[in-house]
Design a protein around this motif. Structure first.
Motif, short mmCIF file in Angstrom:
data_model
loop_
_atom_site.label_atom_id
_atom_site.label_comp_id
_atom_site.label_asym_id
_atom_site.label_seq_id
_atom_site.Cartn_x
_atom_site.Cartn_y
_atom_site.Cartn_z
N GLY A 225 12.83 -6.82 16.37
CA GLY A 225 14.03 -7.42 16.96
C GLY A 225 15.18 -6.44 17.14
N CYS A 226 14.99 -5.18 16.70
CA CYS A 226 16.09 -4.21 16.79
C CYS A 226 15.95 -3.40 18.07
CB CYS A 226 16.08 -3.25 15.60
SG CYS A 226 16.20 -4.11 14.03
N ALA A 227 16.98 -3.47 18.92
CA ALA A 227 16.93 -2.75 20.19
C ALA A 227 16.83 -1.25 19.95
CB ALA A 227 18.19 -3.06 20.98
N ALA A 228 16.15 -0.56 20.87
CA ALA A 228 15.96 0.88 20.71
C ALA A 228 17.26 1.65 20.97
CB ALA A 228 14.87 1.37 21.66
N GLU A 229 18.14 1.07 21.81
CA GLU A 229 19.38 1.80 22.12
C GLU A 229 20.37 1.70 20.95
OE1 GLU A 229 19.67 -2.25 24.24
OE2 GLU A 229 18.13 -0.74 23.87
N SER A 230 21.44 2.50 21.06
CA SER A 230 22.42 2.56 19.97
C SER A 230 23.07 1.19 19.74
CB SER A 230 23.51 3.58 20.33
OG SER A 230 24.57 3.46 19.41
N THR A 231 23.32 0.90 18.45
CA THR A 231 23.98 -0.36 18.10
C THR A 231 25.50 -0.21 18.24
OG1 THR A 231 24.18 0.35 15.81
CG2 THR A 231 22.21 -0.93 16.39
N GLY A 232 25.95 1.02 18.44
CA GLY A 232 27.40 1.25 18.49
C GLY A 232 27.97 1.59 17.13
N ASN A 233 27.12 1.52 16.11
CA ASN A 233 27.54 1.88 14.75
C ASN A 233 26.64 3.02 14.28
OD1 ASN A 233 27.41 1.98 11.83
ND2 ASN A 233 28.57 0.07 11.81
N ALA A 234 27.24 4.19 14.06
CA ALA A 234 26.43 5.39 13.78
C ALA A 234 25.60 5.24 12.50
CB ALA A 234 27.36 6.61 13.67
N GLU A 235 26.18 4.59 11.49
CA GLU A 235 25.45 4.44 10.22
C GLU A 235 24.24 3.50 10.42
OE1 GLU A 235 25.69 6.26 7.78
OE2 GLU A 235 25.41 5.26 5.85
N THR A 236 24.46 2.42 11.16
CA THR A 236 23.35 1.50 11.44
C THR A 236 22.26 2.22 12.24
OG1 THR A 236 24.89 -0.33 11.48
CG2 THR A 236 22.76 -0.74 12.49
N ASP A 237 22.67 3.02 13.22
CA ASP A 237 21.69 3.77 14.01
C ASP A 237 20.85 4.69 13.10
OD1 ASP A 237 22.57 2.56 16.27
OD2 ASP A 237 23.73 4.27 17.02
N ARG A 238 21.55 5.34 12.16
CA ARG A 238 20.82 6.24 11.24
C ARG A 238 19.85 5.42 10.39
NH1 ARG A 238 25.70 9.35 11.24
NH2 ARG A 238 26.68 8.01 9.71
N ASN A 239 20.31 4.27 9.89
CA ASN A 239 19.42 3.43 9.06
C ASN A 239 18.18 3.00 9.84
OD1 ASN A 239 20.96 3.52 6.77
ND2 ASN A 239 21.90 1.50 7.03
N LEU A 240 18.41 2.58 11.10
CA LEU A 240 17.26 2.11 11.91
C LEU A 240 16.28 3.25 12.16
CD1 LEU A 240 19.06 -0.32 14.39
CD2 LEU A 240 17.62 -0.91 12.42
N LYS A 241 16.83 4.43 12.38
CA LYS A 241 15.95 5.59 12.62
C LYS A 241 15.10 5.86 11.36
CE LYS A 241 16.19 10.29 14.27
NZ LYS A 241 16.95 11.51 14.16
N ILE A 242 15.74 5.78 10.22
CA ILE A 242 15.00 6.03 8.96
C ILE A 242 13.94 4.94 8.76
CG2 ILE A 242 15.24 6.13 6.44
CD1 ILE A 242 18.16 7.20 7.01
N LEU A 243 14.33 3.69 9.01
CA LEU A 243 13.37 2.58 8.83
C LEU A 243 12.18 2.74 9.79
CD1 LEU A 243 15.87 -0.38 8.32
CD2 LEU A 243 14.27 0.52 6.61
N ARG A 244 12.47 3.20 11.01
CA ARG A 244 11.37 3.40 11.97
C ARG A 244 10.44 4.51 11.46
NH1 ARG A 244 15.54 2.65 16.11
NH2 ARG A 244 15.30 0.49 16.79
N SER A 245 11.04 5.54 10.88
CA SER A 245 10.19 6.64 10.37
C SER A 245 9.35 6.14 9.20
CB SER A 245 11.04 7.85 9.98
OG SER A 245 11.70 7.61 8.77
#
Ligand SMILES: Cc1cc2nc3c(=O)[nH]c(=O)nc-3n(C[C@H](O)[C@H](O)[C@H](O)COP(=O)(O)OP(=O)(O)OC[C@H]3O[C@@H](n4cnc5c(N)ncnc54)[C@H](O)[C@@H]3O)c2cc1C
Ligand SMILES: NC(=O)c1ccc[n+]([C@@H]2O[C@H](COP(=O)([O-])OP(=O)(O)OC[C@H]3O[C@@H](n4cnc5c(N)ncnc54)[C@H](OP(=O)(O)O)[C@@H]3O)[C@@H](O)[C@H]2O)c1
Length: 450
Positions: A225-245
């Motif tokens: 359910g998490c869109a691939a594009e930026s959420t607009g929040n840099a910390e959230t983007d980093r978290n999502l990237k880590i979770l994807r990894s």
């Protein structure tokens, strides 16, 4: 001016620093703490495998070395000394008492043994005297940690680290012993909202991927359910990237597992006939947009049971109520407006009393953030304090005499340094920075005070 600061955590120390650095006035600061040891959550909260963060105590120790600073440890406001007495002995009072109570899930079964609030678990592994005798039974293979904050991450990491990773830290010796015998193989961190709403900081999340013998596990479906594009929040983007990894990783076959699960709320802690936790009933949630653009978790009516033998709710802290200190029932903090203490009902300012840190704002924010925030409250103190010093107070030592007369033995900063030396020497035996003394009576005995 003479000021009493109640609480020796980061907020109290940063307030002391700002007061003692004033060049327009000489300020005597007496800092009280209910424990004989200073530094609040830096000692009793920050995880033992985060030693670097604890080096901030050097800054606090240099504040304590200032000539007009005095530490009065082992003195509890509301038990050993009253607010009225402080008002008589000081021109101004600062409440820096933190948040020492936990928030509850409010679900059936929560009171069961092995359903242990994070406050207890964290205090236990950090050697906080209040929790040295907590019963932490790690003979179970699966544990659920409820909450998606940094405390949940800390608790899960400590459960999954190897003894070799922990023995060179300042973890309490009793906790290390229990963790050595731990049978925990799987930990589930449960978030009631989605990955994009999680409160962990990305540095903490990333660390979960670098444990010696445990691997993070994320079901790719959790991230669908998490869109691939930026959420607009840099910390959230980093978290999502880590979770994807993490989701793309193949966990090592023999590693212990840390499952990160989202959109589930516990509704019942399930026990067996003997009262042992055997599971957690979870309701699947969906996200519902609020008018302000944030998202709330809403139950979907679909339930599942997660088989676990232990539950650690890590869903936040709250301020303890202290006799005589105005308390805001709703926010669960010292009643205040921008750091000035107020009557909780009328909101009228109570002159010369202030709140800083978590006592003021609730359980949010990192250690460094208290520097600016406490200095801001000290600005109010200066603005309000003109002319106050003209009020004659009892002799500065009169408070110590009063405490001694009632059988309370204040612990000075030099006394603490003695305890510190003992802990450091004991720790060196296992290659650790310190081995904490966890019993207040033992501390006082070492100081020849009982
Ligand atoms: C588990 C955990 C881990 C954390 N890890 C980090 C981290 O790694 N990095 C980071 O930046 N932040 C971390 N934080 C946040 C950080 O610890 C807090 O922001 C900070 O400690 C709050 O400071 P404080 O001075 O308001 O309260 P505290 O640090 O809680 O200090 C309050 C002090 O008041 C004393 N006290 C309470 N009641 C009384 C009384 N009645 N009389 C006398 N004394 C009293 C207590 O003994 C305590 O010493 C963590 C928090 C927790 C809970
Ligand atoms: N290493 C570090 O830097 C470090 C380590 C530990 C703590 N800290 C700091 O200390 C502060 C406190 O941390 P914290 O983890 O206690 O608090 P937190 O960051 O506020 O996280 C609390 C978590 O509990 C969840 N929660 C609350 N009520 C719940 C309920 N009834 N059911 C299920 N989940 C619930 C929240 O979800 P919702 O978001 O949905 O409300 C949130 O995920 C934070 O500022 C944190 O950053 C920092």
């Amino acid at each position: 001016m003479r000021v009493a600061i109640i609480g020796s955590g980061p907020a109290g120390f940063y307030a002391a620093e700002a007061l003692l650095k004033r060049d327009d006035a000489v300020v005597d600061v007496d800092m009280f703490d209910r424990l004989p040891t200073p530094y609040g959550l830096v000692r009793g909260g920050v995880a033992p495998d985060h030693q670097k963060i604890k080096t901030v105590i050097r800054v606090f120790a240099s504040t304590a070395a200032r000539p007009t600073f005095r530490f009065l440890g082992n003195v509890q406001l509301g038990r050993d000394v009253t607010v009225e007495e402080l008002r008589r002995h000081y021109h101004q009072i600062v409440y820096a008492t933190g948040n020492e109570a936990d928030r509850r899930l409010g679900i059936p079964g929560e009171g069961m043994a092995r359903c242990t609030p994070a406050t207890v678990f964290v205090g236990w592994y950090n050697g906080h005297p209040d929790y040295r005798q907590a019963k932490i039974d790690l003979s179970v293979p699966r544990v659920a940690v409820v909450g998606n904050g940094n405390v949940a991450v800390d608790a899960a990491r400590i459960l999954l680290r190897t003894p070799a990773e922990l023995e060179k830290t300042d973890i309490a010796a009793h906790a290390l012993e229990v963790l050595r015998a731990s049978r925990v193989r799987e930990v589930f961190i449960l978030g009631r909202r989605g990955p994009a709403q999680a409160a962990f900081s990305s540095a903490e999340l990333k660390e979960l991927g670098a444990m010696e013998a445990a691997d993070p596990v994320v079901d790719p479906g959790e991230l669908a359910g998490c869109a691939a594009e930026s959420t607009g929040n840099a910390e959230t983007d980093r978290n999502l990237k880590i979770l994807r990894s993490f989701a793309a990783r193949q966990p090592r076959a023999n590693a212990r597992k840390l499952h990160l699960c989202f959109l589930v709320s516990p509704t019942e802690v399930i026990g067996d006939a003997a009262g042992n936790v055997v599971g957690l009933r979870l309701e699947k949630n969906r996200l519902e947009a609020r008018p302000d653009g944030t998202f709330a978790a809403r139950g979907s009516g679909a339930f599942e049971i997660l088989e676990v033998g232990m539950v650690l709710p890590a869903i936040g802290y709250a301020a303890e109520r202290i006799t005589g200190v105005p308390y805001d029932e709703k926010a669960r903090v010292v009643a205040n407006e921008d750091g000035r203490v107020v009557d909780p009902l009328s909101r009228a300012v109570i002159a010369n009393e202030y709140a800083v840190g978590w006592a003021r704002s609730g359980p949010q924010g990192l250690i460094g953030e208290h520097k600016r925030a406490s200095a801001q409250v000290v600005k109010h103190m200066i603005a309000d304090g003109a002319g106050l010093a003209a009020r004659t107070l009892p002799d500065r030592d009169a408070i110590v005499t009063l405490l001694r007369e009632r059988g309370v033995q204040p612990v000075s900063f030099n006394d603490w340094k003695q305890l510190d030396d003992v802990e450091v020497v004991r720790g060196a035996r296992r290659g650790a920075p310190r081995d904490k003394i966890v019993d207040v009576d033992a501390m006082l005995a070492l100081l020849g005070q009982n």
